[in-house]
Design a protein around this motif. Structure first.
Motif, PDB file in Angstrom:
ATOM      1  N   GLN A 131      37.299  52.928  45.079  1.00  0.00           N
ATOM      2  CA  GLN A 131      38.310  52.121  44.395  1.00  0.00           C
ATOM      3  C   GLN A 131      38.996  51.151  45.355  1.00  0.00           C
ATOM      4  N   SER A 132      39.300  51.611  46.551  1.00  0.00           N
ATOM      5  CA  SER A 132      40.017  50.771  47.509  1.00  0.00           C
ATOM      6  C   SER A 132      39.129  49.663  48.058  1.00  0.00           C
ATOM      7  N   ILE A 133      37.933  50.040  48.521  1.00  0.00           N
ATOM      8  CA  ILE A 133      37.026  49.055  49.107  1.00  0.00           C
ATOM      9  C   ILE A 133      36.457  48.141  48.029  1.00  0.00           C
ATOM     10  N   GLY A 134      35.956  48.738  46.948  1.00  0.00           N
ATOM     11  CA  GLY A 134      35.385  47.934  45.869  1.00  0.00           C
ATOM     12  C   GLY A 134      36.427  47.067  45.193  1.00  0.00           C
ATOM     13  N   GLY A 135      37.618  47.622  44.980  1.00  0.00           N
ATOM     14  CA  GLY A 135      38.675  46.852  44.332  1.00  0.00           C
ATOM     15  C   GLY A 135      39.050  45.629  45.125  1.00  0.00           C
ATOM     16  N   TYR A 136      39.141  45.779  46.439  1.00  0.00           N
ATOM     17  CA  TYR A 136      39.441  44.598  47.247  1.00  0.00           C
ATOM     18  C   TYR A 136      38.273  43.619  47.214  1.00  0.00           C
ATOM     19  N   ALA A 137      37.050  44.131  47.352  1.00  0.00           N
ATOM     20  CA  ALA A 137      35.885  43.255  47.462  1.00  0.00           C
ATOM     21  C   ALA A 137      35.722  42.349  46.250  1.00  0.00           C
ATOM     22  N   ILE A 138      36.046  42.849  45.055  1.00  0.00           N
ATOM     23  CA  ILE A 138      35.817  42.048  43.848  1.00  0.00           C
ATOM     24  C   ILE A 138      37.061  41.287  43.399  1.00  0.00           C
TER      25      ILE A 138
END
Length: 282
Positions: free
Chosen positions: A48-55
Motif C-alpha cells: 500500500q505504501s510503495i504502490g500508493g506512492y508509485a501510482i
C-alpha cells in the motif's frame, strides 16, 4: 473507403510500441533500518505504501526498488494490478550474508518473517524476463547483484541495483575498489544488442562533479555518465539534486538524448531516500 483506411491506420499505430517510458527508482528502507517508517511493515502495508506512492501521479512503466523485502513481492504485484488495471510482473533478488544465509529483513510488527532484503524490478503491461547477475562484493559482508528485466515488446533492458555502501564494514578499502568493479560489471551486464538500456538504483557514490563524497567514488561512477545520460544531470555538469541527507546517491541512466523530464520527490518521508522519476522518449 476513408473510414476503413483510418481504422486500419489506427490499428497499426496501436500495435506499435509506445515511444514513452516512465521509470522510477526508490530505496524504500524497509528491511533493517529501524529509523525508517517502513521498517517492520508487513507485506500489505509495504504494498500500500510503495504502490500508493508509485501510482499517485500516474504509475510508471518500470520501478526499481532497493532495501525491499522478498516476501512482499507477490503482494505488491497484486496490489498494483488491482489499482492500475494493468498486468505487472515483479522480479526480486534477495541478498545473502557472507556465510551464504539470507540477509533477512527484520520481522514485521507481529513477528512474521518478511524474507530477505532485496532489490526488485517491477514491469507494467509488457511481458518481461528477469535475470540476476552477481557483482563483485566484499567477502566479509553481503552479496550484491544487478537484476535486469528484458522487455521484448519495447526493446528495452531495465537493470536495477544497490551497490556497496562504502562504510567501514562494506567496501572499506581505499579507492572504492568494490564499487569501481561493481559499476564496471554493471555496464557489461546492462548492454543488450538491439535493446535500449535503462539502469538505476542506489549506487552509494556521489556524482563526478558534485564536490562531495570520496574522490574514488566520484571517479567510479564517471563511466556511466560517458555511456548514458543521467536523468537529473545539470547540463554539462555531472551532478543532480540530493536524494539522501544532502547527497545524491540514487540514479537513473538512459540512452543519451532520451530524457524528457526528471523529478526528485523531496516531499516523500517514508524512507531515508527520495524517489527519482524519469520520463523518457525512446
Amino acid at each position: 473507403m476513408v473510414g476503413p483506411v483510418l481504422l486500419l491506420v489506427a490499428g497499426l499505430l496501436a500495435a506499435l510500441p509506445r515511444a514513452e517510458l516512465s521509470v522510477m527508482t526508490w530505496n524504500v528502507c524497509a528491511g533493517t533500518n529501524s529509523a525508517c517508517p517502513l521498517y517492520r511493515a508487513g507485506a500489505l502495508e509495504l504494498a500500500q505504501s510503495i504502490g500508493g506512492y508509485a501510482i499517485k501521479n500516474g504509475p510508471p512503466d518500470v520501478i526499481f526498488l532497493q532495501e525491499f523485502c522478498t516476501g512482499a513481492a507477490g503482494t505488491l504485484e497484486l496490489w498494483l494490478e488491482q489499482r492500475t488495471g494493468r498486468n505487472w510482473t515483479i522480479g526480486s533478488w534477495g541478498l545473502t550474508s557472507h556465510d551464504g544465509t539470507p540477509y533477512a529483513c527484520h520481522p514485521d510488527r507481529l513477528g512474521r518473517p518478511r524474507g530477505a532484503q532485496s532489490i526488485a524490478v517491477a514491469v507494467a503491461g509488457d511481458a518481461a524476463t528477469f535475470e540476476a547477475h552477481p557483482l563483485p562484493a566484499p567477502p566479509w559482508y553481503v552479496t550484491r547483484a544487478v537484476l535486469c528485466a528484458t522487455i521484448p515488446a519495447r526493446k528495452v533492458r531495465a537493470c536495477g541495483t544497490h551497490l556497496s555502501s562504502g562504510r567501514a564494514d562494506d567496501d572499506r578499502g581505499p579507492g572504492a575498489p568494490y564499487r569501481t568493479r561493481q559499476i564496471r560489471r554493471l555496464l557489461e551486464i546492462a548492454a543488450e544488442p538491439g535493446h535500449r538500456t535503462i539502469l538505476g538504483g542506489d549506487l552509494n557514490v556521489a556524482p563526478p562533479d558534485s564536490g562531495y563524497g570520496s574522490a574514488a567514488g566520484r571517479r567510479a561512477v564517471a563511466p556511466l555518465y560517458r555511456a548514458y545520460q543521467e536523468c537529473d544531470q545539470r547540463g554539462a555538469r555531472r551532478t543532480g539534486r540530493w536524494t539522501r541527507e544532502g547527497k545524491k546517491l540514487d540514479y537513473l541512466f538512459a540512452p543519451k538524448g532520451t530524457v524528457r523530464n526528471c523529478r526528485v520527490a523531496r516531499d516523500v518521508t517514508l524512507s531515508d531516500h527520495k524517489p527519482v522519476h524519469a520520463e523518457l522518449a525512446l
